[in-house]
Each structure stands twice: as C-alpha cells, then as structure tokens.
Design an enzyme around this catalytic site. Structure first.
Site, PDB file in Angstrom:
ATOM      1  CB  ALA A 250      -1.013   0.033   1.153  1.00 49.70           C
ATOM      2  CB  ALA A 251       4.440   2.076  -0.307  1.00 52.61           C
ATOM      3  CG  ASP A 253      -2.738   1.349  -2.734  1.00 52.58           C
ATOM      4  OD1 ASP A 253      -2.658   1.456  -3.969  1.00 52.58           O
ATOM      5  OD2 ASP A 253      -2.872   0.255  -2.155  1.00 52.58           O
TER       6      ASP A 253
HETATM    7  O1  RIB Z   1      -1.837  -2.059  -3.089  1.00 51.41           O
HETATM    8  C1  RIB Z   1      -1.965  -2.960  -2.019  1.00 51.41           C
HETATM    9  C2  RIB Z   1      -3.243  -3.725  -2.151  1.00 51.41           C
HETATM   10  O2  RIB Z   1      -3.174  -4.584  -3.266  1.00 51.41           O
HETATM   11  C3  RIB Z   1      -3.534  -4.627  -0.983  1.00 51.41           C
HETATM   12  O3  RIB Z   1      -4.233  -3.974   0.045  1.00 51.41           O
HETATM   13  C4  RIB Z   1      -4.299  -5.779  -1.608  1.00 51.41           C
HETATM   14  O4  RIB Z   1      -5.623  -5.854  -1.217  1.00 51.41           O
HETATM   15  C5  RIB Z   1      -4.165  -5.567  -3.115  1.00 51.41           C
HETATM   16  O5  RIB Z   1      -5.296  -5.024  -3.661  1.00 51.41           O
END
Ligand code: RIB
Length: 307
Positions: A250-251, A253
């Site tokens: 999630a970095a 994101d």
């Molecule tokens: O970008 C990370 C995400 O990728 C995780 O939270 C997982 O659910 C996938 O969708």
C-alpha cells in the site's frame, strides 16, 4: 461545490502472513505474525485521502457478507462517503493473501469477487458523484470497462483524472489521452509502453513515451530511488525519504491518495510529490495496508523534521 475526491476502485480484506523470506513455487514456509486488515487499492487510496482530511467518496462494489460489512463500517468510521457503494449479494467481497518478508517486500494474490463485477452501468448511475468531485482517482484492479466509463464521465463533468495503473495492463489511447496525471511504478510504466518488465530502458525514456501517448503529466515512482516527474515543460526527480521499512504493501496507494489530496488543495506539483513521498515512506514503517496509512498531523511532523 466541486470539492470532493472520488475514488473508483476495489475493496479487499487482506490476510497477511509475515515470513523470514518469500516462498518459492512448491515450497511451504512456516511464518510468524498473522493479521487481517482492510485493503484493496481503491479502498486504501480512499482511506489515505480521508486520513489527510479530504472529503472523499468511494465508488466500489462490495459483497453482502461479513467481510464487506466490516469494510463499509470502517469506511464510515474514517469519514468516507459510502453512499455510492454497491452491495453485491451474489459475489463475495474481495480477498487478498499477502506474504511479507523481513525486508518488507511482499507477494500478493487477489480473489477479486465483487470487485470484478463493478460495471459501466454502476459508474453511470453515480454521475452525481462525478459532478461534485474535483478529482477522480483510479487504479486497474477492477475491469477496464468501469475504468473507461469513469475517465469519460470525469471528462464530461470537468473532473481531473489521476490514474494509478496498478496492476498494469496495456491501455487504449482513448483512456491515456484523458488522463491528467499518470502514476505508474517502473514496471507498470514498461508494460504500459509495450515492454517486458525486464527491458533495459530508463524511466525518463518511459515517461516521454507515455507523454507521447497523450498523458499530460507522468510521475514514475521508483521506490527507494524516489520519483520522476515529466510534463510538457519540465522534468525533475524527487528523492525518497529514508526510513526503516517493515512492509511496502500500500505504499503506492498511500502515495496516490496523498498526491490527489495535495493536488486538489492546489499545492504545486513538486510540493505535492514531496508530500506524497512522505506519506508513502511512513506507510512502509508499519504492517498492513490500511493500518499503515498516516494521518495529516503525522505527515506534517515528518516533513517538519526533514526540512
Ligand atoms: O496495493 C496494495 C493492495 O493490493 C492490498 O491492500 C491488496 O488488497 C491488493 O489489492
């Protein structure tokens, strides 16, 4: 007022196992810590926007099951507008299985369930959300059809489009030329430009190729090497912040959510990228996707200490 950030994308529940090292095919490794956490690139980006204080709407298709119930409750606690979330009684909520090694690198497998059924019709039903949003934030963990529909609707409604093309797939020209800011990592930039992931080509060349396909502004994230920005008039690099990384899930994101917030607040692009890099760096210091995403005060304090 056109002041919201609209995130269109998936929501998952992540099942995480922390391991010494990632397994190879056919291998069983006994791991350590186990955790479940909110995940899914769309939901993660929406949570990051909300934790930075932005008014955010999440458009997603989520199963009518206990995983989905828990996700929607969590979004409401975060202050995310959930009125455009569609609950799907026929398909399970998205699930991701994640291994994280001791260096913080990960391996992710996703059973998308209801996320795969987000449709063009679902997007078109949500026109009101586009009308009131200054920025649309998208990824590619849902089918291409709702991605295309979202990009076109955003253009009709005068909404800025930020696309994080993860996981990467080749995209039609009609999508790329309507993207205001494209945020791939290096591998994604190669795939979007038609190269295999191991192609020896510089990020600058890739950014220029993507610009030639019609994208207005390109930010290629380069992990610990920072990021590269290219538009019509300028190109520059922004260094990454050095931190002790525990989990990089999630970095990207965190970076995209923070970038959307900074851009919608009117920050200049250099400052917006620095802010996004700080958020992403902090997120890698904690395990899990949504549990790792920082709040505004923490990011501001982090930046103060490094100015
Ligand atoms: O970008 C990370 C995400 O990728 C995780 O939270 C997982 O659910 C996938 O969708």
């Amino acid at each position: 007022m056109k002041d919201r950030i609209l995130v269109v994308g998936p929501s998952n529940t992540d099942m995480i196992i922390k391991l010494e090292r990632l397994p190879t095919p056919g291998e069983t490794i006994i791991g350590g810590e186990f955790a479940t956490a909110g995940g899914g690139k769309g939901a993660n980006q929406a949570v990051q926007c909300a934790r930075l204080g932005a008014p955010v709407i999440l458009l997603a298709r989520i199963g009518k099951d206990p995983f989905g119930d828990r996700s929607v409750e969590q979004f409401q606690m975060e202050g995310i507008d959930t009125s455009f979330i569609i609950r799907d009684a026929e398909h399970h909520s998205g699930i991701a299985l994640i291994f994280v090694d001791k260096k913080g690198e990960n391996m992710i497998a996703v059973a998308p369930g209801s996320n795969s059924f987000l449709s063009k019709a679902d997007v078109e039903m949500a026109r009101e959300a586009f009308k009131i949003s200054s920025t649309l934030l998208l990824q590619l963990e849902i089918p291409l059809e709702p991605v295309e529909a979202s990009v076109f609707l955003a253009k009709e409604e005068g909404t800025r489009v930020i696309l994080n093309p993860a996981p990467a797939q080749p995209l039609p020209q009609s999508v790329l030329e309507n993207v205001d800011i494209l945020v791939p990592n290096e591998t994604e930039a190669k795939i979007l430009s038609g190269f295999p992931p191991d192609e020896d080509i510089s990020p600058l060349e890739l950014a220029k190729m993507l610009r030639a396909k019609g994208v207005k502004r390109v930010i290629i994230t380069l992990g610990s090497k920072g990021s590269l920005y290219v538009d019509e008039n300028e190109q520059f690099e922004v260094p990454a912040f050095k931190v002790e990384s525990v989990d990089t899930t999630a970095a990207g994101d965190s970076f995209c959510g923070a970038l959307a917030v900074a851009i919608s607040e009117g920050k200049g692009i250099r400052e917006a990228i620095r802010f996004a890099s700080a958020c992403a760096a902090i997120s890698t210091t904690r395990l899990g996707a949504q549990p790792s995403l920082p709040r505004r005060e923490e990011v501001e304090e982090f930046l103060r200490q490094r100015s």
